[in-house]
Design a protein around this motif. Structure first.
Motif, PDB file in Angstrom:
ATOM      1  N   ALA A  21       0.824  -1.208   0.000  1.00  0.00           N
ATOM      2  CA  ALA A  21       0.000   0.000   0.000  1.00  0.00           C
ATOM      3  C   ALA A  21       0.859   1.260   0.000  1.00  0.00           C
ATOM      4  O   ALA A  21       0.582   2.228  -0.716  1.00  0.00           O
ATOM      5  CB  ALA A  21      -0.940  -0.009   1.208  1.00  0.00           C
ATOM      6  N   VAL A  22       1.915   1.258   0.794  1.00  0.00           N
ATOM      7  CA  VAL A  22       2.800   2.427   0.872  1.00  0.00           C
ATOM      8  C   VAL A  22       3.499   2.668  -0.461  1.00  0.00           C
ATOM      9  O   VAL A  22       3.515   3.799  -0.974  1.00  0.00           O
ATOM     10  CB  VAL A  22       3.833   2.250   2.005  1.00  0.00           C
ATOM     11  N   TYR A  23       4.063   1.618  -1.041  1.00  0.00           N
ATOM     12  CA  TYR A  23       4.758   1.781  -2.319  1.00  0.00           C
ATOM     13  C   TYR A  23       3.791   2.194  -3.426  1.00  0.00           C
ATOM     14  O   TYR A  23       4.129   3.001  -4.291  1.00  0.00           O
ATOM     15  CB  TYR A  23       5.486   0.492  -2.697  1.00  0.00           C
ATOM     16  N   LEU A  24       2.590   1.654  -3.400  1.00  0.00           N
ATOM     17  CA  LEU A  24       1.586   2.016  -4.393  1.00  0.00           C
ATOM     18  C   LEU A  24       1.221   3.492  -4.274  1.00  0.00           C
ATOM     19  O   LEU A  24       1.116   4.209  -5.274  1.00  0.00           O
ATOM     20  CB  LEU A  24       0.354   1.134  -4.208  1.00  0.00           C
ATOM     21  N   SER A  25       1.045   3.950  -3.048  1.00  0.00           N
ATOM     22  CA  SER A  25       0.714   5.355  -2.819  1.00  0.00           C
ATOM     23  C   SER A  25       1.827   6.271  -3.300  1.00  0.00           C
ATOM     24  O   SER A  25       1.565   7.341  -3.865  1.00  0.00           O
ATOM     25  CB  SER A  25       0.456   5.587  -1.325  1.00  0.00           C
ATOM     26  N   SER A  68      -5.107   7.656  -3.510  1.00  0.00           N
ATOM     27  CA  SER A  68      -4.933   7.375  -2.082  1.00  0.00           C
ATOM     28  C   SER A  68      -5.563   6.016  -1.794  1.00  0.00           C
ATOM     29  O   SER A  68      -6.789   5.922  -1.593  1.00  0.00           O
ATOM     30  CB  SER A  68      -5.599   8.456  -1.224  1.00  0.00           C
ATOM     31  N   PRO A  69      -4.761   4.955  -1.792  1.00  0.00           N
ATOM     32  CA  PRO A  69      -5.327   3.621  -1.583  1.00  0.00           C
ATOM     33  C   PRO A  69      -6.004   3.502  -0.213  1.00  0.00           C
ATOM     34  O   PRO A  69      -5.478   3.984   0.800  1.00  0.00           O
ATOM     35  CB  PRO A  69      -4.098   2.701  -1.660  1.00  0.00           C
ATOM     36  N   TYR A  70      -7.170   2.885  -0.195  1.00  0.00           N
ATOM     37  CA  TYR A  70      -7.827   2.595   1.081  1.00  0.00           C
ATOM     38  C   TYR A  70      -7.122   1.398   1.711  1.00  0.00           C
ATOM     39  O   TYR A  70      -6.912   0.377   1.051  1.00  0.00           O
ATOM     40  CB  TYR A  70      -9.295   2.249   0.860  1.00  0.00           C
ATOM     41  N   TYR A  71      -6.778   1.515   2.997  1.00  0.00           N
ATOM     42  CA  TYR A  71      -6.223   0.360   3.694  1.00  0.00           C
ATOM     43  C   TYR A  71      -7.262  -0.114   4.690  1.00  0.00           C
ATOM     44  O   TYR A  71      -7.705   0.639   5.570  1.00  0.00           O
ATOM     45  CB  TYR A  71      -4.914   0.704   4.397  1.00  0.00           C
ATOM     46  N   ILE A  72      -7.687  -1.365   4.535  1.00  0.00           N
ATOM     47  CA  ILE A  72      -8.723  -1.938   5.381  1.00  0.00           C
ATOM     48  C   ILE A  72      -8.094  -2.969   6.308  1.00  0.00           C
ATOM     49  O   ILE A  72      -7.574  -3.997   5.869  1.00  0.00           O
ATOM     50  CB  ILE A  72      -9.833  -2.592   4.532  1.00  0.00           C
ATOM     51  N   THR A  73      -8.125  -2.684   7.599  1.00  0.00           N
ATOM     52  CA  THR A  73      -7.576  -3.565   8.616  1.00  0.00           C
ATOM     53  C   THR A  73      -8.231  -3.189   9.930  1.00  0.00           C
ATOM     54  O   THR A  73      -9.194  -2.414   9.963  1.00  0.00           O
ATOM     55  CB  THR A  73      -6.043  -3.425   8.699  1.00  0.00           C
ATOM     56  N   ALA A  74      -7.728  -3.745  11.021  1.00  0.00           N
ATOM     57  CA  ALA A  74      -8.207  -3.361  12.351  1.00  0.00           C
ATOM     58  C   ALA A  74      -7.017  -3.115  13.264  1.00  0.00           C
ATOM     59  O   ALA A  74      -6.038  -3.868  13.244  1.00  0.00           O
ATOM     60  CB  ALA A  74      -9.114  -4.434  12.939  1.00  0.00           C
ATOM     61  N   LEU A  75      -7.114  -2.049  14.032  1.00  0.00           N
ATOM     62  CA  LEU A  75      -6.112  -1.708  15.034  1.00  0.00           C
ATOM     63  C   LEU A  75      -6.808  -1.523  16.377  1.00  0.00           C
ATOM     64  O   LEU A  75      -8.034  -1.546  16.466  1.00  0.00           O
ATOM     65  CB  LEU A  75      -5.393  -0.413  14.646  1.00  0.00           C
ATOM     66  N   GLY A  76      -6.011  -1.295  17.412  1.00  0.00           N
ATOM     67  CA  GLY A  76      -6.577  -1.011  18.722  1.00  0.00           C
ATOM     68  C   GLY A  76      -6.837   0.479  18.881  1.00  0.00           C
ATOM     69  O   GLY A  76      -6.808   1.247  17.911  1.00  0.00           O
ATOM     70  N   GLN A  77      -7.044   0.889  20.109  1.00  0.00           N
ATOM     71  CA  GLN A  77      -7.213   2.300  20.427  1.00  0.00           C
ATOM     72  C   GLN A  77      -6.068   2.792  21.298  1.00  0.00           C
ATOM     73  O   GLN A  77      -6.193   3.775  22.014  1.00  0.00           O
ATOM     74  CB  GLN A  77      -8.572   2.524  21.108  1.00  0.00           C
ATOM     75  N   LEU A  92      -2.427   4.466  17.203  1.00  0.00           N
ATOM     76  CA  LEU A  92      -2.575   5.851  16.776  1.00  0.00           C
ATOM     77  C   LEU A  92      -1.363   6.304  15.962  1.00  0.00           C
ATOM     78  O   LEU A  92      -1.512   6.935  14.905  1.00  0.00           O
ATOM     79  CB  LEU A  92      -2.757   6.756  17.994  1.00  0.00           C
ATOM     80  N   LEU A  93      -0.174   5.967  16.420  1.00  0.00           N
ATOM     81  CA  LEU A  93       1.038   6.374  15.711  1.00  0.00           C
ATOM     82  C   LEU A  93       1.161   5.667  14.360  1.00  0.00           C
ATOM     83  O   LEU A  93       1.643   6.251  13.387  1.00  0.00           O
ATOM     84  CB  LEU A  93       2.269   6.089  16.572  1.00  0.00           C
ATOM     85  N   MET A  94       0.719   4.417  14.292  1.00  0.00           N
ATOM     86  CA  MET A  94       0.726   3.704  13.017  1.00  0.00           C
ATOM     87  C   MET A  94      -0.207   4.388  12.030  1.00  0.00           C
ATOM     88  O   MET A  94       0.145   4.620  10.868  1.00  0.00           O
ATOM     89  CB  MET A  94       0.324   2.240  13.232  1.00  0.00           C
ATOM     90  N   LEU A  95      -1.403   4.747  12.498  1.00  0.00           N
ATOM     91  CA  LEU A  95      -2.357   5.433  11.643  1.00  0.00           C
ATOM     92  C   LEU A  95      -1.785   6.747  11.111  1.00  0.00           C
ATOM     93  O   LEU A  95      -1.918   7.063   9.927  1.00  0.00           O
ATOM     94  CB  LEU A  95      -3.643   5.721  12.421  1.00  0.00           C
ATOM     95  N   GLN A  96      -1.144   7.494  11.979  1.00  0.00           N
ATOM     96  CA  GLN A  96      -0.566   8.776  11.569  1.00  0.00           C
ATOM     97  C   GLN A  96       0.500   8.570  10.506  1.00  0.00           C
ATOM     98  O   GLN A  96       0.573   9.327   9.528  1.00  0.00           O
ATOM     99  CB  GLN A  96       0.019   9.490  12.789  1.00  0.00           C
ATOM    100  N   ALA A  97       1.329   7.541  10.676  1.00  0.00           N
ATOM    101  CA  ALA A  97       2.388   7.256   9.705  1.00  0.00           C
ATOM    102  C   ALA A  97       1.802   6.852   8.360  1.00  0.00           C
ATOM    103  O   ALA A  97       2.293   7.267   7.306  1.00  0.00           O
ATOM    104  CB  ALA A  97       3.301   6.153  10.237  1.00  0.00           C
ATOM    105  N   TRP A  98       0.747   6.059   8.369  1.00  0.00           N
ATOM    106  CA  TRP A  98       0.120   5.630   7.117  1.00  0.00           C
ATOM    107  C   TRP A  98      -0.495   6.818   6.379  1.00  0.00           C
ATOM    108  O   TRP A  98      -0.373   6.931   5.156  1.00  0.00           O
ATOM    109  CB  TRP A  98      -0.967   4.589   7.390  1.00  0.00           C
ATOM    110  N   GLU A  99      -1.142   7.696   7.137  1.00  0.00           N
ATOM    111  CA  GLU A  99      -1.751   8.872   6.512  1.00  0.00           C
ATOM    112  C   GLU A  99      -0.690   9.781   5.911  1.00  0.00           C
ATOM    113  O   GLU A  99      -0.892  10.382   4.849  1.00  0.00           O
ATOM    114  CB  GLU A  99      -2.591   9.624   7.540  1.00  0.00           C
TER     115      GLU A  99
END
Length: 320
Positions: free
Chosen positions: A36-40, A47-56, A61-68
């Motif tokens: 997903a990162v290389y594609l973006s 902006s590829p949609y990434y569908i997964t599940a994370l915690g709260q 949160l930091l992973m989400l920020q890095a992906w965005e």
């Protein structure tokens, strides 16, 4: 440039790298997330949609920020208040040998199909042009959840999505080879394009030195229209549903440093090229180009400045 809606389904985990009970580097990684990162990066207008599940938790949160920051659309990332991201450790001994250890049995991603918002989120990408996932995306799920995921893919396919898969066969994630083949074959039956590694397919079938065309023929028989068999240093072989085949040589590599994410980056560049209307051979060339860059650097995701030439060339290709 062709505007394409792409959704990627998978798992990303926290990564610890280094010697056990010593200083370890914290990162995150996952096969589909790498793609997903290389594609973006290659398709700045997508902006590829990434569908997964994370915690709260803070890690999530930091992973989400890095992906965005990498340009991913994370609006469909599910948040599980009861679970955390999976964790894996790369233990590197004094000789440089790597050992992998995983803690993912109760991860948020494993139970994403049970999340109340999983089906509604799939509905939000019902108009997707391309949906990509790997066998790992399927293998980590409980059996009933695998059926939920396959049903979702079937619905997406009926609505016109091109389903692209990579088996990324990892024996430890499956009960046994028979179990893996059953589920992966069901995934292939829904797939339009398969981007597989020759070694993985040989391991799955239990047959060494399987000719790439035999691998392609097996997948064609399951309903896959276009098949690419990645052959490492030998490049890639492609085969279409029309009986056309060909080989694309690997790109020259000055120094092999780390093969991590070689296949993931190939898949990303192939999908980027394919989504812009390039042929199978041209898309394989792009896959080899990016993979050759990635394996000359340490880690799964290389600094973006080390692939800037490829990004510029892809932009120029898309403008033609």
């Amino acid at each position: 440039m062709k505007k394409t809606k792409i959704a990627i389904i998978g798992e990303c985990m926290i990564e610890l790298s280094g010697k056990a009970f010593s200083t370890q580097t914290q990162q995150f990684g996952g096969d589909t997330l790498n793609s997903a990162v290389y594609l973006s990066r290659l398709l700045s207008h997508v902006s590829p949609y990434y569908i997964t599940a994370l915690g709260q938790d803070e890690y999530s949160l930091l992973m989400l920020q890095a992906w965005e920051e990498e340009g991913l659309d994370c609006s469909l990332v599910l948040r599980d208040k009861e679970r955390l991201p999976g964790l894996y450790s790369i233990n590197i001994d004094d000789s440089g040998e790597r050992s992998f250890y995983y803690w993912r049995d109760n991860s948020a991603a494993k139970y994403m199909c049970q999340h109340l918002m999983f089906v509604p989120n799939i509905a939000k990408v019902m108009d997707a042009d391309i949906v990509y996932l790997s066998g790992i995306s399927l293998s980590i799920l409980p059996i009933h959840d695998r059926e939920i995921l396959l049903d979702a893919l079937s619905t997406l396919k009926k609505h016109g999505a091109t389903i692209i898969t990579d088996s990324n066969y990892r024996p430890k994630l499956w009960k046994d080879r028979i179990d893996a083949k059953f589920w992966l074959d069901n995934l292939y039956r829904l797939s339009d394009i398969a981007l597989v590694t020759g070694d993985d397919e040989e391991l799955l079938l239990g047959i060494e030195n399987t000719p790439p065309q035999n691998i392609a023929d097996r997948l064609h028989a399951l309903g896959v229209w276009n098949v690419v068999v990645k052959l490492g240093a030998k490049g890639a072989m492609w085969s279409s549903q029309h009986g056309e085949t060909g080989y694309v040589d690997a790109e020259p590599v000055d120094q092999l440093v780390d093969t991590t994410a070689a296949g993931d980056s190939f898949n990303a560049a192939y999908i980027a090229a394919y989504s812009q209307g390039l042929t199978m051979a041209e898309s394989c060339t792009w896959g080899n180009r990016l993979a050759s860059k990635v394996i000359q650097h340490k880690g799964a995701i290389i600094p973006i400045e080390n692939m800037q030439t490829l990004i510029t060339t892809m932009e120029q290709t898309n403008e033609k």
